[in-house]
Enzyme design. Structure first.
Site, PDB file in Angstrom:
ATOM      1  CG  ASN A  10       0.989   8.572   3.485  1.00 38.85           C
ATOM      2  OD1 ASN A  10       2.215   8.514   3.607  1.00 38.85           O
ATOM      3  ND2 ASN A  10       0.213   7.508   3.722  1.00 38.85           N
ATOM      4  CB  SER A  14       9.756   8.382  -3.175  1.00 41.13           C
ATOM      5  OG  SER A  14      10.795   7.426  -3.077  1.00 41.13           O
ATOM      6  CE1 TYR A  24       6.334   4.463  -4.514  1.00 41.59           C
ATOM      7  CE2 TYR A  24       8.687   4.937  -4.634  1.00 41.59           C
ATOM      8  CZ  TYR A  24       7.500   4.917  -3.922  1.00 41.59           C
ATOM      9  OH  TYR A  24       7.478   5.356  -2.614  1.00 41.59           O
ATOM     10  CE  LYS A  39       5.510   7.932  -3.993  1.00 42.75           C
ATOM     11  NZ  LYS A  39       4.513   8.444  -3.055  1.00 42.75           N
TER      12      LYS A  39
HETATM   13  P1  NAP Z   1       2.336   1.277   3.188  1.00 43.47           P
HETATM   14  O1  NAP Z   1       2.684   0.749   4.537  1.00 43.47           O
HETATM   15  O2  NAP Z   1       2.261   0.323   2.047  1.00 43.47           O
HETATM   16  O3  NAP Z   1       0.955   2.081   3.322  1.00 43.47           O
HETATM   17  C1  NAP Z   1       0.395   2.703   2.211  1.00 43.47           C
HETATM   18  C2  NAP Z   1      -1.024   3.102   2.523  1.00 43.47           C
HETATM   19  O4  NAP Z   1      -1.555   3.690   1.332  1.00 43.47           O
HETATM   20  C3  NAP Z   1      -1.913   1.931   2.887  1.00 43.47           C
HETATM   21  O5  NAP Z   1      -2.465   2.135   4.161  1.00 43.47           O
HETATM   22  C4  NAP Z   1      -3.001   1.938   1.820  1.00 43.47           C
HETATM   23  O6  NAP Z   1      -4.333   1.864   2.285  1.00 43.47           O
HETATM   24  C5  NAP Z   1      -2.900   3.333   1.229  1.00 43.47           C
HETATM   25  N1  NAP Z   1      -3.379   3.303  -0.142  1.00 43.47           N
HETATM   26  C6  NAP Z   1      -2.867   2.615  -1.186  1.00 43.47           C
HETATM   27  N2  NAP Z   1      -3.621   2.821  -2.278  1.00 43.47           N
HETATM   28  C7  NAP Z   1      -4.636   3.657  -1.912  1.00 43.47           C
HETATM   29  C8  NAP Z   1      -5.723   4.232  -2.587  1.00 43.47           C
HETATM   30  N3  NAP Z   1      -5.938   3.992  -3.895  1.00 43.47           N
HETATM   31  N4  NAP Z   1      -6.578   5.033  -1.904  1.00 43.47           N
HETATM   32  C9  NAP Z   1      -6.380   5.281  -0.589  1.00 43.47           C
HETATM   33  N5  NAP Z   1      -5.353   4.758   0.123  1.00 43.47           N
HETATM   34  C10 NAP Z   1      -4.494   3.958  -0.544  1.00 43.47           C
HETATM   35  O7  NAP Z   1       3.356   2.410   2.709  1.00 43.47           O
HETATM   36  P2  NAP Z   1       4.291   3.436   3.503  1.00 43.47           P
HETATM   37  O8  NAP Z   1       5.653   2.894   3.494  1.00 43.47           O
HETATM   38  O9  NAP Z   1       3.657   3.850   4.770  1.00 43.47           O
HETATM   39  O10 NAP Z   1       4.280   4.655   2.455  1.00 43.47           O
HETATM   40  C11 NAP Z   1       3.465   5.795   2.597  1.00 43.47           C
HETATM   41  C12 NAP Z   1       3.843   6.797   1.503  1.00 43.47           C
HETATM   42  O11 NAP Z   1       5.218   7.117   1.617  1.00 43.47           O
HETATM   43  C13 NAP Z   1       3.645   6.264   0.088  1.00 43.47           C
HETATM   44  O12 NAP Z   1       3.207   7.300  -0.762  1.00 43.47           O
HETATM   45  C14 NAP Z   1       5.038   5.835  -0.310  1.00 43.47           C
HETATM   46  O13 NAP Z   1       5.216   5.837  -1.696  1.00 43.47           O
HETATM   47  C15 NAP Z   1       5.862   6.892   0.387  1.00 43.47           C
HETATM   48  N6  NAP Z   1       7.248   6.514   0.615  1.00 43.47           N
HETATM   49  C16 NAP Z   1       7.548   5.419   1.379  1.00 43.47           C
HETATM   50  C17 NAP Z   1       8.888   5.076   1.568  1.00 43.47           C
HETATM   51  C18 NAP Z   1       9.296   3.895   2.394  1.00 43.47           C
HETATM   52  O14 NAP Z   1      10.489   3.592   2.391  1.00 43.47           O
HETATM   53  N7  NAP Z   1       8.409   3.236   3.105  1.00 43.47           N
HETATM   54  C19 NAP Z   1       9.885   5.842   0.971  1.00 43.47           C
HETATM   55  C20 NAP Z   1       9.535   6.940   0.199  1.00 43.47           C
HETATM   56  C21 NAP Z   1       8.210   7.276   0.028  1.00 43.47           C
HETATM   57  P3  NAP Z   1      -5.155   0.506   2.603  1.00 43.47           P
HETATM   58  O15 NAP Z   1      -4.223  -0.295   3.472  1.00 43.47           O
HETATM   59  O16 NAP Z   1      -6.362   1.003   3.294  1.00 43.47           O
HETATM   60  O17 NAP Z   1      -5.437  -0.157   1.300  1.00 43.47           O
END
Ligand code: NAP
Length: 246
Positions: free
Chosen positions: A89, A141, A154, A158
């Site tokens: 994730n 995504s 990005y 993805k």
């Molecule tokens: P978020 O709130 O920004 O959280 C992302 C998490 O990823 C953070 O807790 C961060 O950890 C962790 N992370 C980042 N870099 C890392 C690394 N190098 N090693 C380990 N952990 C790491 O994002 P989210 O919206 O929950 O998204 C979660 C996933 O869903 C992502 O892959 C994102 O691309 C995908 N996604 C999100 C959306 C959306 O609309 N939100 C849509 C499509 C896909 P730390 O805080 O500990 O640094």
């Protein structure tokens, strides 16, 4: 139910990853709550799981780092003996138009989002082969499926995850390991709250269901893919996006 199963969820200190960790734990799995920088928040997730009667442990590692992710996997395996469920994730964005995108921002996004998933799958592949079972879920995504202006790095990461998912699904199918991708649309988390109100309004206009999704919407699909009800599903990309891709 996931009783007796061990799950690793990367980037589980907040947002979608946190909801996935809570959901898998609520359904009986012991969850490794991986984080990179958010130690306190990861520990809070663990406390929340334990308060609800579940089992969890926070483990730090930058998934983009090949050696560090190998070390975390070794630590998990020496303590828990096996991993049944891996949810890749962890993800970041560094948006810009292609002509302004720096090499650093391109590499950082590919390293975390795509190589991070490769690292985790690579280090756990022997575990899954030995288990002759297990579930890998990669969080892709809608941007990786449709593309999105300003997100070439990005979207590439993805879309790459989808190719990775399908190839590993083919490699591990004979060992009964299912590998699928989930492609969320726009989900209300810290990743999307940085978008201006105007951009959020435009996004909602693109969503047939007319609203952003919640982390729970994604976590419920991951739960299905992590459990036995999806045993005959592998190599698929499942969309949870309010109808954006159809
Ligand atoms: P978020 O709130 O920004 O959280 C992302 C998490 O990823 C953070 O807790 C961060 O950890 C962790 N992370 C980042 N870099 C890392 C690394 N190098 N090693 C380990 N952990 C790491 O994002 P989210 O919206 O929950 O998204 C979660 C996933 O869903 C992502 O892959 C994102 O691309 C995908 N996604 C999100 C959306 C959306 O609309 N939100 C849509 C499509 C896909 P730390 O805080 O500990 O640094």
């Amino acid at each position: 139910m996931l009783t007796g199963k061990t799950a690793v969820v990367t980037g589980a200190a907040r947002g979608i990853g946190k909801e996935i960790a809570l959901t898998l734990a609520k359904n009986g799995a012991t969850v490794i709550v991986n984080y990179n920088g958010s130690k306190e928040r990861a520990e809070a997730v663990v406390l929340e799981i334990k308060a609800a009667g579940g089992e969890a442990e926070a483990m730090q590692c930058n998934v983009a780092d090949f050696e560090a992710s190998e070390k975390m996997v070794q630590d998990v395996l020496s303590k828990y003996k096996k991993v049944d469920i891996l949810v890749n994730n962890a993800g970041i964005t560094k948006d810009n138009l292609i002509m302004r995108m720096t090499e650093e921002d391109y590499d950082a996004v590919l390293d975390t989002n795509l190589k991070g998933a490769f690292n985790m799958i690579r280090h756990l592949s022997r575990n899954f082969i030995k288990l002759r079972g297990g579930k890998i879920v990669n969080i892709s995504s809608v941007s990786g499926v449709m593309g999105n202006a300003g997100q070439s790095n990005y979207s590439a990461s993805k879309a790459g995850l989808i190719g990775l998912t399908k190839s590993v699904a083919r490699e591990l199918a004979s060992r009964n390991v299912c590998v699928n991708a989930v492609a969320p649309g726009f989900i209300a988390t810290e990743m999307t709250e940085v978008l201006s109100e105007e951009v959020q309004k435009k996004i909602k206009e693109m969503i047939p269901l007319g609203k952003m999704g919640s982390p729970k919407d994604v976590a419920e699909l991951v739960l299905f893919l992590a459990g036995s009800r999806s045993d005959y599903i592998t190599g698929q990309v499942m969309h949870v996006d309010g109808g954006m891709v159809m």
